[in-house]
Write an enzyme that holds these catalytic residues in place. Sequence first.
Site, PDB file in Angstrom:
ATOM      1  N   GLY A 155     -13.049  45.982  19.194  1.00  0.00           N
ATOM      2  CA  GLY A 155     -13.527  47.333  18.950  1.00  0.00           C
ATOM      3  C   GLY A 155     -12.433  48.363  18.748  1.00  0.00           C
ATOM      4  O   GLY A 155     -12.679  49.560  18.885  1.00  0.00           O
TER       5      GLY A 155
ATOM      6  N   GLU B   6      -7.924  48.198   5.726  1.00  0.00           N
ATOM      7  CA  GLU B   6      -8.809  47.040   5.822  1.00  0.00           C
ATOM      8  C   GLU B   6     -10.240  47.379   5.416  1.00  0.00           C
ATOM      9  O   GLU B   6     -10.905  46.587   4.743  1.00  0.00           O
ATOM     10  CB  GLU B   6      -8.786  46.494   7.255  1.00  0.00           C
ATOM     11  CG  GLU B   6      -9.425  45.130   7.403  1.00  0.00           C
ATOM     12  CD  GLU B   6      -9.187  44.533   8.775  1.00  0.00           C
ATOM     13  OE1 GLU B   6      -8.960  43.321   8.858  1.00  0.00           O
ATOM     14  OE2 GLU B   6      -9.213  45.290   9.772  1.00  0.00           O
TER      15      GLU B   6
END
Length: 448
Positions: A212, A241
């Site tokens: 996370g 990303e």
Amino acid sequence: MQQVPSVPCNVEAEIALIGCILLDENLILELSDLLLPDDFYDAKNRLIYRTMLNLSKEGKSIDVTTVVSSLQASHLLEQCGGIEYISSIADLSYSTLNFESYCDLVSEAAVKRTTIAKLTKLAQDGYDGKLEAYDYVDRVEKEVFELSKRRRVDSFKTIGTVSKNVMTNTEKNASRTDEIIGLDTGFGSLNRYTQGFQPGQLIILAARPAMGKSAMAMNLAVNIARKNKSGNGAVAVFSLEMSAEQLVERMVACDSNIKLNYIKSGHIATKNDWTRFNTACNQLGKLKLYFDDSSDSSISSIRAKCRKLASDVGLDFIVIDYLQLIDSDGASGRTTQQERISKISRSLKLMARELNVPVLALSQLSRAVEQRDDKRPVMSDLRDSGSIEQDADIVLFLYREDYYVKTSERKNEADLLISKNRSGATNNDGLPFIFTGEYSRFREKKDE
């Protein structure tokens, strides 16, 4: 016929400065910190000023006699206009009270000449076919940025001066009603350990995949934009990303309390949910959050974009997701991964100091975590850790026990470990958080 512009200079101010020094030789000590010989346009004045600096360094007095004698010994007297020129300056009635004004006039003209020379050289470099375009643009931006903050050599600060600054800052902070002297992160427990993220800091947030860390980074980005400068904190987010849309979907899920997969699919069932969705989008849209999702970003391009953003709208915080994906400028095939990461982490730290803002860089952890019984991350788990650990001011790790132990009683709990903190205490047990993955949300456990 078009008139050729004259070269920026103020010869009269140069002569006035020399005259002031001949009146009060102690002024050379102050002037030596502010002007270099090359800042004098007139060759005669340049040589005389350099001679005065040399006399000062040698501990000799500065007057007409010593200056003339030194120039004669160096066979430079005639180039300086002879005894007559130097004597004529001494005979002029310049007031030392105007010393700083004369200095400013000479400095301003010198800055203009330097700028013209450097930009002319940069224009010529643009015709070099061997120089790649992006390297050339970065060189231009770097030179212009340096020119915009032309350095003056600062003198040493005495401990008396510094201690007064410390007293002033401590008294000011003592009168504050909160514990934050930097950027409010939106998380009280993290603020208590860091006093808020500070200008110039490099902060590393590291974790294994699926812990996370991107969600935590986006939570911090929104919090800092919302809770600082009356909701006008400017935050730059570089995502190498995920797309900007994917990141904002996570932010909307967190703000609207609508599951992320519903937002992605468009399956928002009720009118109330649509209202919350629209409200979250509108509120987030008012924040000063700026995204760059170029997948091939390099250190030079990130730095250039941040400089421009800082100049255009201001900049308070930078998030980079994530460090290992940044292209290394000028890396050759023989450059090792450790050398590449070392250059990147050092460049990020220098960027934080140059722009005077905290930089949060996400980082992957090595697989060594998976190969031992205790999965809680430690410094040595940082991939190519040596340089990252050295450059970082704060190192944070995210750890979720239930990711590794499916029978864990700590469901949806996460620990934010503070393993390095140059400005305060560490906490390797971790600050307790609740992580709700379907909403991309971290909340301090005490708030639940």
